[in-house]
Design a protein around this motif. Structure first.
Motif, PDB file in Angstrom:
ATOM      1  N   LEU A 164       0.816  -1.222   0.000  1.00  0.00           N
ATOM      2  CA  LEU A 164       0.000   0.000   0.000  1.00  0.00           C
ATOM      3  C   LEU A 164       0.851   1.275   0.000  1.00  0.00           C
ATOM      4  O   LEU A 164       0.314   2.374   0.127  1.00  0.00           O
ATOM      5  N   TYR A 165       2.169   1.093  -0.134  1.00  0.00           N
ATOM      6  CA  TYR A 165       3.103   2.231  -0.145  1.00  0.00           C
ATOM      7  C   TYR A 165       2.958   3.088   1.116  1.00  0.00           C
ATOM      8  O   TYR A 165       2.858   4.318   1.054  1.00  0.00           O
ATOM      9  N   LEU A 166       2.926   2.404   2.245  1.00  0.00           N
ATOM     10  CA  LEU A 166       2.822   3.083   3.540  1.00  0.00           C
ATOM     11  C   LEU A 166       4.020   2.703   4.401  1.00  0.00           C
ATOM     12  O   LEU A 166       4.698   1.716   4.126  1.00  0.00           O
ATOM     13  N   SER A 167       4.258   3.453   5.477  1.00  0.00           N
ATOM     14  CA  SER A 167       5.291   3.042   6.436  1.00  0.00           C
ATOM     15  C   SER A 167       4.702   1.973   7.349  1.00  0.00           C
ATOM     16  O   SER A 167       3.472   1.874   7.503  1.00  0.00           O
ATOM     17  N   GLN A 168       5.578   1.161   7.949  1.00  0.00           N
ATOM     18  CA  GLN A 168       5.100   0.111   8.849  1.00  0.00           C
ATOM     19  C   GLN A 168       4.376   0.721  10.056  1.00  0.00           C
ATOM     20  O   GLN A 168       3.394   0.167  10.550  1.00  0.00           O
ATOM     21  N   GLY A 169       4.871   1.896  10.512  1.00  0.00           N
ATOM     22  CA  GLY A 169       4.221   2.580  11.636  1.00  0.00           C
ATOM     23  C   GLY A 169       2.797   2.987  11.304  1.00  0.00           C
ATOM     24  O   GLY A 169       1.886   2.841  12.125  1.00  0.00           O
ATOM     25  N   THR A 170       2.596   3.454  10.073  1.00  0.00           N
ATOM     26  CA  THR A 170       1.245   3.853   9.641  1.00  0.00           C
ATOM     27  C   THR A 170       0.319   2.641   9.588  1.00  0.00           C
ATOM     28  O   THR A 170      -0.841   2.717  10.003  1.00  0.00           O
ATOM     29  N   VAL A 171       0.841   1.516   9.101  1.00  0.00           N
ATOM     30  CA  VAL A 171       0.038   0.281   9.048  1.00  0.00           C
ATOM     31  C   VAL A 171      -0.358  -0.144  10.461  1.00  0.00           C
ATOM     32  O   VAL A 171      -1.509  -0.514  10.707  1.00  0.00           O
ATOM     33  N   ARG A 172       0.606  -0.068  11.391  1.00  0.00           N
ATOM     34  CA  ARG A 172       0.297  -0.442  12.783  1.00  0.00           C
ATOM     35  C   ARG A 172      -0.779   0.471  13.369  1.00  0.00           C
ATOM     36  O   ARG A 172      -1.672   0.012  14.098  1.00  0.00           O
ATOM     37  N   ASN A 173      -0.713   1.756  13.024  1.00  0.00           N
ATOM     38  CA  ASN A 173      -1.740   2.705  13.496  1.00  0.00           C
ATOM     39  C   ASN A 173      -3.112   2.359  12.921  1.00  0.00           C
ATOM     40  O   ASN A 173      -4.127   2.412  13.619  1.00  0.00           O
TER      41      ASN A 173
END
Length: 201
Positions: A164-173
């Motif tokens: 999804l072209y996101l950071s891992q932190g954003t996915v965790r959020n």
């Protein structure tokens, strides 16, 4: 005869309930307890049909006692002043057959006992409405659905982030928000709830 144990730490209420229930020809109060620990011992010892349980009691709460009696045949009715969603959800998981509020008339409690003895469950309508308000609509955004669908495919946080072209932190959020919105404790429960509600169609 329907044999009943009452667990309530307020002496006046305990005495009043005992007297009123014993006035019914087919009811017999066989034991009374002032806390959850006493209630568990009485239920195991006396094997009543019904145990009416307050939540807020000393030593052991009514919910703790209900969980301890999960494998017992006794049918638990929670009678409380607390209309809290967390309490209700925990009570349901503990197999509680009835959840009524203390400001209900005694006639409602008596009727509920008979209905529960027939194998049905009785929950205070105002509590059910409160807990499941707007429960029929999918609370997730399109992006949250994308994240959950990838998680459901077995993808790890890193893989979801890359796709999804996101950071891992954003996915965790996103995942934390999904769990909160679906009122579940982990990813597996989130996937199960999402499918159960038919939101994945």
């Amino acid at each position: 005869m329907i044999r009943i144990v009452i667990a309530e730490d307020q002496g006046m209420l305990l005495g009043a309930m005992q007297s009123l229930l014993n006035m019914e020809e087919d009811f017999e109060v066989v034991g009374i307890a002032r806390n959850g620990e006493e209630a568990v011992k009485l239920v195991i010892e006396l094997q009543p049909d019904i145990c009416i349980m307050d939540i807020e009691m000393p030593i052991q709460t009514g919910l703790d006692a209900a969980e301890a009696l999960l494998d017992n045949d006794c049918k638990i009715i929670i009678l409380t002043t607390f209309a809290r969603p967390g309490y209700f959800e925990r009570a349901r998981k503990a197999g509680v057959r009835g959840y009524l509020l203390k400001d209900s008339p005694i006639e409602e409690l008596i009727a509920s006992i008979r209905i529960i003895m027939e194998g049905r469950r009785i929950y205070a309508p105002e509590l059910v409405d409160f807990v499941y308000e707007d429960d029929s609509e999918n609370p997730l955004t399109n992006r949250e659905i994308q994240v959950l669908e990838l998680v459901a495919e077995g993808k790890k946080t890193k893989e979801v982030a890359e796709e999804l072209y996101l950071s891992q932190g954003t996915v965790r959020n996103y995942i934390s928000t999904i769990l909160e919105k679906l009122k579940v404790g982990n990813r597996i429960e989130a996937i199960a709830r999402f499918k159960e509600k038919g939101w994945n169609k």
